[in-house]
Design an enzyme around this catalytic site. Structure first.
Site, short mmCIF file in Angstrom:
data_model
loop_
_atom_site.label_atom_id
_atom_site.label_comp_id
_atom_site.label_asym_id
_atom_site.label_seq_id
_atom_site.Cartn_x
_atom_site.Cartn_y
_atom_site.Cartn_z
N SER A 53 -9.85 -0.95 7.22
CA SER A 53 -9.29 -0.71 5.88
C SER A 53 -8.54 -1.90 5.26
O SER A 53 -8.19 -1.84 4.09
CB SER A 53 -8.36 0.49 5.91
OG SER A 53 -9.09 1.68 5.88
N SER A 61 -9.80 1.42 2.99
CA SER A 61 -8.94 2.19 2.11
C SER A 61 -7.88 1.37 1.37
O SER A 61 -7.31 1.84 0.39
CB SER A 61 -8.23 3.27 2.92
OG SER A 61 -7.35 2.68 3.86
N LYS A 96 0.85 -1.20 0.00
CA LYS A 96 0.00 0.00 0.00
C LYS A 96 0.88 1.25 0.00
O LYS A 96 1.92 1.27 0.65
CB LYS A 96 -0.89 -0.03 1.25
CG LYS A 96 -1.96 1.04 1.32
CD LYS A 96 -2.84 0.81 2.56
CE LYS A 96 -3.96 1.82 2.66
NZ LYS A 96 -4.82 1.58 3.85
#
Lengths: 95, 487
Positions: free
Chosen positions: B178, B154, B79
């Site tokens: 997330s 997310s 990420k």
């Protein structure tokens, strides 16, 4: 809870955000909805409950006082939008 | 089966037994990324050259007969909120559109130390604020099960990349769900470890008392390997837990008979999609078939967790994001009058709407006259939630819930209503507030063939309990009805 445009302007100033007129209007509406939602917690009578800051009890974390080489100055400055003489450069702040 | 479809533990064995080189595997993944990225939009940065260089270096070490980690040569993607030295790290934001970190996050150092190959950096909601990856400044990631739907967020890029076979596994971060919510939406395994067990050094901070890095994988065996990779004490993170970390591979295949599972009825009631509820109940039957005991319980505080979460996380975010001021790194506005105006103009141009909303809410909740009513009160709710979970764990090994109230929604469906978007996290946030470990695993599909996930929550530091139950469930479950989009 009612939120006014003046409150939004005040909070934006604290948060260092130059909101546009359009943003001020939409954030007033959003803030009112979100704060009303968050206000649910004020339905609870819990003033005698101790607040928890961290979920695992770790306090006073120490490390040995050992000198290690710092990060390279040029490398650190390489991301700066503006630099001068090995320093971060900003607009003049003292007249 | 194509190379890129293989699980990480299978790739690991192929490399260790010298049946394949890391370069061959890495090339297969890079080709796959090139082919499907235009449809999925999972990556912000693809680091092909560095990846191939890393792969060749590992192959040299293996040829020399060096003893390497079990994940050596396996391709991973990360990420874009974890700092990678020399590789762009944007956090999904315009304000970091040119940020090349001068150092590695601790997890990235661990990846290098394990001789893994980094394929690139994955798309995310800006500063990890969102539940759909629509808040990224760069692109909207698509759900590989239906390209018109969101992958969750997310860590949407991290989940979509695993589901679409663009990396053997990925890392995400989880502040309120997330990792688990996108894992649920994309039909993969996602885990948030106990707070403090994975170093946050080099993770761009959102809400420091809630943020935790965790893996997204294709199966539970890979999850155990990934957890072994990233967990551990780090002197660079003062909230890091100084404990002995177990080998999670040993949890795989352990006997689960007699384990006790609590099923909170609040998460199977109003607002939960019918098929999600049915899938959880079918999972209950599987767990019972394995000899576990599942009992319905009640959790009184479920309604209050979400407002408390938004107050705590936004307050901490408003403080953490004060550092983005256009001086030391990142974007700087072109036109400004003086220093204060430079800050204000840079931040207004550099942050997206959702980030500004949270900064505003957080600043408000911390401002004079409101601190006691909001932030401090939310911290009291946190104490109560922790106590409620502790009480459950006196009688049960695990808590079982759906991971989210619904399956993946259509792109654009919720962008205009922040509160409706926040409600996606209603079942995942209590776990972050209490700092507990939890895992999401696919339990079936709805009538639109979208994946459904169940969440297994464990007590503090009981990751091994979750993993052994999840592995047993994975072996026993039946998954009819799911078809990935032809990519």
């Amino acid at each position: 809870m009612k939120i006014t445009k003046e409150q939004v302007e005040h909070v934006a100033k604290l948060a260092r955000l130059n909101l546009t007129e359009e943003e001020k209007i939409s954030f007033t509406k959003d803030m009112e909805a979100i704060i009303s939602f968050a206000d649910q917690i004020n339905d609870l009578d819990i003033d005698d409950v101790k607040p928890t800051d961290h979920v695992i009890p770790i306090n006073n974390v120490f490390r040995p006082d050992v000198v290690v080489p710092p990060m390279d100055r040029e490398l650190l400055l390489s991301n700066a939008p503006s630099q001068e003489n090995g320093c971060f450069s900003v607009p003049k702040i003292v007249e | 089966m194509a190379l890129y479809q293989l699980k990480a533990h299978v790739i690991s064995a192929l490399i260790q037994n010298k049946e394949m080189t890391s370069e061959e595997i890495t090339k297969a993944f890079l080709d796959r990324i090139e082919a499907v990225e235009p449809k999925i939009d999972a990556f912000i940065t693809i680091s092909s050259e560095e990846a191939l260089k890393q792969a060749r270096a590992v192959d040299v070490k293996i040829a020399r007969g060096e003893k390497l980690s079990s994940l050596a040569g396996v391709p991973i993607a990360i990420k874009d909120n974890m700092c990678t030295k020399g590789i762009l790290t944007t956090c999904g934001s315009k304000i970091l559109n040119n940020f090349i970190p001068p150092y590695n996050a601790t997890v990235v150092n661990k990846i290098h130390a394990a001789d893994m190959v980094i394929l690139g950096k994955l798309n995310m909601d800006e500063f990890a604020m969102g539940s759909s990856t629509e808040n990224s400044y760069y692109k909207v990631t698509k759900n590989p099960w239906n390209l018109k739907r969101v992958p969750g967020g997310s860590s949407g890029g991290s989940a979509a990349a695993v589901a679409a076979d663009m990396a053997a596994f990925t890392l995400g971060s989880d502040t309120g769900g997330s990792i688990r919510q996108p894992a649920h939406y994309c039909g993969v395994v996602g885990m948030k470890p106990t707070y403090g067990t994975v170093s946050r050094y080099g993770l761009v901070a959102f809400a420091s008392s809630l943020d935790q890095i965790g893996p997204l994988t294709k199966d539970v065996k890979d999850m155990a390997l990934a957890m072994n990779l990233i967990m551990g004490h780090d002197p660079m993170d003062s909230s890091s837990a100084p404990i002995d970390y177990p080998d999670f591979s040993k949890s795989i295949g352990e006997d689960v008979r007699g384990m006790r599972v609590a099923l909170p009825k609040e998460f199977l009631g109003e607002g939960i999609q019918k098929e999600v509820k049915e899938s959880v109940l079918s999972a209950v039957r599987v767990l019972e078939g394995l000899g576990m005991v599942v009992e319905e319980v009640s959790m009184a505080l479920t309604d209050i967790a979400l407002p408390a979460y938004y107050l705590i996380s936004s307050a901490e975010a408003s403080s953490n994001l004060a550092r983005f001021d256009g001086v030391k790194y990142g974007y700087r506005a072109k036109e400004y009058d003086d220093l204060i105006d430079l800050y204000q103009q840079t931040r207004d141009e550099g942050f997206g709407d959702e980030v500004k909303r949270r900064i505003m809410l957080g600043t408000y909740a911390l401002s004079s006259g409101y601190y006691d009513a909001y932030y401090k009160k939310a911290q009291r709710v946190r104490t109560l939630l922790k106590q409620e979970f502790s009480k459950l764990f006196e009688s049960y090994d695990l808590v079982l819930t759906p991971t989210g109230p619904t399956t993946a929604f259509e792109i654009g469906a919720k962008v205009d209503n922040p509160i409706e978007m926040y409600l996606n996290d209603i079942i995942t946030v209590p776990v972050n507030i209490a700092g507990l470990p939890a895992l999401s695993i696919n339990s079936g599909f709805d009538q639109n063939k979208m994946p459904i996930g169940i969440q297994l929550i464990g007590d503090t530091l009981k990751e091994h309990t979750i993993l052994k139950a999840a592995y047993a469930y994975e072996q026993a479950r039946e998954l009819p009805g799911g078809v990935l989009v032809e990519l």
